[in-house]
Design a protein around this motif. Structure first.
Motif, PDB file in Angstrom:
ATOM      1  N   LEU A   1       0.825  -1.208   0.000  1.00 34.67           N
ATOM      2  CA  LEU A   1       0.000   0.000   0.000  1.00 34.67           C
ATOM      3  C   LEU A   1       0.861   1.261   0.000  1.00 34.67           C
ATOM      4  CD1 LEU A   1      -2.810  -1.104   2.458  1.00 34.67           C
ATOM      5  CD2 LEU A   1      -3.195  -0.238   0.138  1.00 34.67           C
ATOM      6  N   ALA A   2       1.923   1.264   0.799  1.00 36.98           N
ATOM      7  CA  ALA A   2       2.799   2.434   0.854  1.00 36.98           C
ATOM      8  C   ALA A   2       3.456   2.692  -0.498  1.00 36.98           C
ATOM      9  CB  ALA A   2       3.857   2.234   1.934  1.00 36.98           C
ATOM     10  N   LYS A   3       3.859   1.622  -1.184  1.00 36.13           N
ATOM     11  CA  LYS A   3       4.462   1.777  -2.510  1.00 36.13           C
ATOM     12  C   LYS A   3       3.435   2.279  -3.522  1.00 36.13           C
ATOM     13  CE  LYS A   3       8.033  -1.809  -2.127  1.00 36.13           C
ATOM     14  NZ  LYS A   3       8.495  -3.111  -2.693  1.00 36.13           N
ATOM     15  N   ALA A   4       2.233   1.717  -3.486  1.00 33.76           N
ATOM     16  CA  ALA A   4       1.206   2.125  -4.445  1.00 33.76           C
ATOM     17  C   ALA A   4       0.851   3.597  -4.276  1.00 33.76           C
ATOM     18  CB  ALA A   4      -0.039   1.257  -4.283  1.00 33.76           C
ATOM     19  N   ALA A   5       0.836   4.063  -3.032  1.00 35.65           N
ATOM     20  CA  ALA A   5       0.524   5.467  -2.763  1.00 35.65           C
ATOM     21  C   ALA A   5       1.680   6.392  -3.131  1.00 35.65           C
ATOM     22  CB  ALA A   5       0.164   5.645  -1.293  1.00 35.65           C
ATOM     23  N   GLY A   6       2.845   5.813  -3.443  1.00 36.55           N
ATOM     24  CA  GLY A   6       3.993   6.609  -3.851  1.00 36.55           C
ATOM     25  C   GLY A   6       4.761   7.222  -2.704  1.00 36.55           C
ATOM     26  N   LEU A   7       4.541   6.726  -1.478  1.00 40.11           N
ATOM     27  CA  LEU A   7       5.166   7.334  -0.306  1.00 40.11           C
ATOM     28  C   LEU A   7       6.176   6.429   0.383  1.00 40.11           C
ATOM     29  CD1 LEU A   7       2.013   9.055   1.199  1.00 40.11           C
ATOM     30  CD2 LEU A   7       3.882  10.137  -0.040  1.00 40.11           C
ATOM     31  N   GLY A   8       6.160   5.138   0.094  1.00 42.57           N
ATOM     32  CA  GLY A   8       7.124   4.232   0.695  1.00 42.57           C
ATOM     33  C   GLY A   8       7.106   4.301   2.210  1.00 42.57           C
TER      34      GLY A   8
ATOM     35  N   SER B   1      -0.878   4.618  10.985  1.00 44.80           N
ATOM     36  CA  SER B   1      -2.042   5.448  10.668  1.00 44.80           C
ATOM     37  C   SER B   1      -3.033   4.784   9.718  1.00 44.80           C
ATOM     38  CB  SER B   1      -1.584   6.783  10.070  1.00 44.80           C
ATOM     39  OG  SER B   1      -0.830   7.512  11.021  1.00 44.80           O
ATOM     40  N   PHE B   2      -2.810   3.513   9.403  1.00 52.01           N
ATOM     41  CA  PHE B   2      -3.805   2.765   8.631  1.00 52.01           C
ATOM     42  C   PHE B   2      -3.768   1.309   9.061  1.00 52.01           C
ATOM     43  CE2 PHE B   2       0.082   2.681   6.196  1.00 52.01           C
ATOM     44  CZ  PHE B   2       0.130   1.455   5.545  1.00 52.01           C
ATOM     45  N   ASP B   3      -4.894   0.633   8.902  1.00 52.55           N
ATOM     46  CA  ASP B   3      -5.064  -0.721   9.423  1.00 52.55           C
ATOM     47  C   ASP B   3      -5.278  -1.707   8.279  1.00 52.55           C
ATOM     48  OD1 ASP B   3      -5.321   0.516  12.065  1.00 52.55           O
ATOM     49  OD2 ASP B   3      -7.361   1.026  11.441  1.00 52.55           O
ATOM     50  N   VAL B   4      -4.530  -2.812   8.307  1.00 53.50           N
ATOM     51  CA  VAL B   4      -4.757  -3.883   7.341  1.00 53.50           C
ATOM     52  C   VAL B   4      -5.085  -5.165   8.096  1.00 53.50           C
ATOM     53  CG1 VAL B   4      -3.212  -2.863   5.618  1.00 53.50           C
ATOM     54  CG2 VAL B   4      -2.322  -4.579   7.216  1.00 53.50           C
ATOM     55  N   SER B   5      -5.751  -6.075   7.408  1.00 51.44           N
ATOM     56  CA  SER B   5      -6.039  -7.380   7.988  1.00 51.44           C
ATOM     57  C   SER B   5      -4.748  -8.186   8.078  1.00 51.44           C
ATOM     58  CB  SER B   5      -7.055  -8.120   7.117  1.00 51.44           C
ATOM     59  OG  SER B   5      -6.551  -8.249   5.793  1.00 51.44           O
ATOM     60  N   ILE B   6      -4.709  -9.153   8.990  1.00 55.70           N
ATOM     61  CA  ILE B   6      -3.531 -10.009   9.105  1.00 55.70           C
ATOM     62  C   ILE B   6      -3.872 -11.477   8.874  1.00 55.70           C
ATOM     63  CG2 ILE B   6      -2.417  -8.392  10.692  1.00 55.70           C
ATOM     64  CD1 ILE B   6      -3.006 -10.365  12.965  1.00 55.70           C
ATOM     65  N   ALA B   7      -5.134 -11.781   8.614  1.00 57.66           N
ATOM     66  CA  ALA B   7      -5.551 -13.168   8.414  1.00 57.66           C
ATOM     67  C   ALA B   7      -5.128 -13.667   7.038  1.00 57.66           C
ATOM     68  CB  ALA B   7      -7.064 -13.293   8.567  1.00 57.66           C
ATOM     69  N   ALA B   8      -4.832 -14.950   6.933  1.00 60.95           N
ATOM     70  CA  ALA B   8      -4.467 -15.560   5.654  1.00 60.95           C
ATOM     71  C   ALA B   8      -5.661 -15.547   4.710  1.00 60.95           C
ATOM     72  CB  ALA B   8      -3.994 -16.995   5.876  1.00 60.95           C
ATOM     73  N   GLY B   9      -5.402 -15.224   3.448  1.00 64.47           N
ATOM     74  CA  GLY B   9      -6.447 -15.253   2.439  1.00 64.47           C
ATOM     75  C   GLY B   9      -7.473 -14.145   2.549  1.00 64.47           C
TER      76      GLY B   9
ATOM     77  N   GLU C   1      -4.008  10.075   1.799  1.00 64.38           N
ATOM     78  CA  GLU C   1      -3.343   9.389   0.681  1.00 64.38           C
ATOM     79  C   GLU C   1      -3.914   7.997   0.430  1.00 64.38           C
ATOM     80  OE1 GLU C   1      -0.332  12.182   2.569  1.00 64.38           O
ATOM     81  OE2 GLU C   1      -1.875  10.763   3.241  1.00 64.38           O
ATOM     82  N   LEU C   2      -4.553   7.408   1.434  1.00 66.63           N
ATOM     83  CA  LEU C   2      -5.115   6.069   1.277  1.00 66.63           C
ATOM     84  C   LEU C   2      -6.640   6.090   1.275  1.00 66.63           C
ATOM     85  CD1 LEU C   2      -2.726   3.842   3.442  1.00 66.63           C
ATOM     86  CD2 LEU C   2      -2.796   4.097   0.959  1.00 66.63           C
ATOM     87  N   GLY C   3      -7.221   7.247   1.000  1.00 67.95           N
ATOM     88  CA  GLY C   3      -8.663   7.310   0.845  1.00 67.95           C
ATOM     89  C   GLY C   3      -9.070   6.794  -0.524  1.00 67.95           C
ATOM     90  N   GLY C   4     -10.265   6.260  -0.639  1.00 65.71           N
ATOM     91  CA  GLY C   4     -10.746   5.794  -1.937  1.00 65.71           C
ATOM     92  C   GLY C   4     -10.705   4.286  -2.080  1.00 65.71           C
ATOM     93  N   ALA C   5     -10.752   3.851  -3.326  1.00 69.83           N
ATOM     94  CA  ALA C   5     -10.980   2.433  -3.637  1.00 69.83           C
ATOM     95  C   ALA C   5      -9.677   1.646  -3.739  1.00 69.83           C
ATOM     96  CB  ALA C   5     -11.772   2.316  -4.937  1.00 69.83           C
ATOM     97  N   TRP C   6      -9.008   1.436  -2.617  1.00 69.71           N
ATOM     98  CA  TRP C   6      -7.791   0.633  -2.606  1.00 69.71           C
ATOM     99  C   TRP C   6      -8.140  -0.847  -2.477  1.00 69.71           C
ATOM    100  CZ3 TRP C   6      -3.139   2.455  -3.836  1.00 69.71           C
ATOM    101  CH2 TRP C   6      -2.940   3.837  -3.769  1.00 69.71           C
ATOM    102  N   MET C   7      -7.361  -1.668  -3.144  1.00 75.39           N
ATOM    103  CA  MET C   7      -7.603  -3.108  -3.169  1.00 75.39           C
ATOM    104  C   MET C   7      -6.302  -3.831  -2.837  1.00 75.39           C
ATOM    105  SD  MET C   7      -8.958  -5.262  -6.475  1.00 75.39           S
ATOM    106  CE  MET C   7      -9.088  -7.053  -6.461  1.00 75.39           C
ATOM    107  N   LEU C   8      -6.393  -4.901  -2.050  1.00 72.24           N
ATOM    108  CA  LEU C   8      -5.231  -5.717  -1.705  1.00 72.24           C
ATOM    109  C   LEU C   8      -5.453  -7.154  -2.156  1.00 72.24           C
ATOM    110  CD1 LEU C   8      -4.262  -4.572   1.914  1.00 72.24           C
ATOM    111  CD2 LEU C   8      -2.717  -4.613  -0.052  1.00 72.24           C
ATOM    112  N   ASN C   9      -4.395  -7.772  -2.665  1.00 69.12           N
ATOM    113  CA  ASN C   9      -4.419  -9.188  -3.021  1.00 69.12           C
ATOM    114  C   ASN C   9      -3.188  -9.865  -2.438  1.00 69.12           C
ATOM    115  OD1 ASN C   9      -6.637  -9.947  -5.202  1.00 69.12           O
ATOM    116  ND2 ASN C   9      -5.937  -7.863  -5.635  1.00 69.12           N
ATOM    117  N   GLU C  10      -3.386 -11.038  -1.878  1.00 68.69           N
ATOM    118  CA  GLU C  10      -2.288 -11.859  -1.380  1.00 68.69           C
ATOM    119  C   GLU C  10      -1.932 -12.899  -2.436  1.00 68.69           C
ATOM    120  OE1 GLU C  10      -2.195 -15.475   1.768  1.00 68.69           O
ATOM    121  OE2 GLU C  10      -2.838 -13.556   2.617  1.00 68.69           O
TER     122      GLU C  10
END
Length: 235
Positions: A168-175, A182-190, A201-210
């Motif tokens: 997410l940090a890379k996609a937002a261009g901030l590394g 300041s942001f929360d992601v899931s930690i569960a598998a799948g 910077e992380l507002g809007g339609a962000w998508m994550l794939n494992e």
């Protein structure tokens, strides 16, 4: 003729991301890889003191340039790259959005025509100060999620969490300038998701794939906007 100067183009459709895995352990790397790097990249490669670091950098950059050259129908050594204020690379002018990550001798490069991307990959058995990093970089919600896990589940959860944060940090261009707490992601598998954010910077339609790029590795792909398909290739 420069070796590996072109690669057959694979169509990059709208709404589709391409994930390329790259083996960085090749033994015949020096002449072929250095030949397609820019002057600055070649100088950087030759500054590495460890041969393994030089090889990984040169092979990875050469692969990235070659794949981009295929999409652009341009020789790899002629692909012009630009960099954002926090170091995010892009094609100068117009071209596919992309992101690159490596862990030891495995690299992953992600490409899309219409979505900002960030990719991260980690080797699951590498050394990591799990408790220290979680305490220093995780949000309150994430620390609570880790605390609820049994001891044996914390290490694999750590690498899922870290790759999702990095992507997410890379996609937002901030590394790493992005405050990870300041942001929360899931930690569960799948179940890779951005749960909430206190950052514009992380507002809007962000998508994550494992994904699993190879046995013993884990990866995460972040994108802004919905991807309808992710296709995988080996370089």
């Amino acid at each position: 003729m420069r070796p590996h100067s072109r690669r057959p183009a694979i169509p990059l459709a709208f709404g589709v991301a391409h994930l390329w895995t790259v083996d960085l352990s090749r033994g015949d790397w020096r002449e072929q890889s250095l030949a397609v790097l820019s002057v600055e990249e070649r100088e950087r490669a030759l500054r590495f003191r460890q041969e393994s670091d030089m090889r990984r950098y040169a092979v990875g950059r050469a692969a990235l340039r070659t794949i981009l050259g295929g999409y652009l129908s341009t020789p790899a050594h002629e692909v012009a790259l630009a960099y954002g204020p926090h170091g995010k690379p892009s094609v100068a002018g117009s071209g596919p959005r992309f992101s690159f990550s490596h862990s030891d001798d495995l690299a992953v490069a992600a490409f899309a025509s219409d979505a900002e991307l960030g990719v991260d990959v980690e080797r699951l058995d590498r050394e990591a100060e799990v408790d220290t990093v979680v305490s220093g970089f995780a949000s309150k919600l994430e620390r609570e999620a880790f605390a609820a896990l049994p001891a044996e589940a914390r290490r694999p959860a750590f690498f899922r969490w870290w790759t999702r944060k990095e992507a997410l940090a890379k996609a937002a261009g901030l590394g790493l300038s992005l405050p990870f707490e300041s942001f929360d992601v899931s930690i569960a598998a799948g179940d890779a998701r951005l749960l909430s954010t206190r950052l514009a910077e992380l507002g809007g339609a962000w998508m994550l794939n494992e994904f699993e790029p190879a046995p013993g590795f884990i990866g995460a792909l972040a994108s802004y906007g919905q991807l309808t398909k992710i296709e995988s290739f080996a370089f």
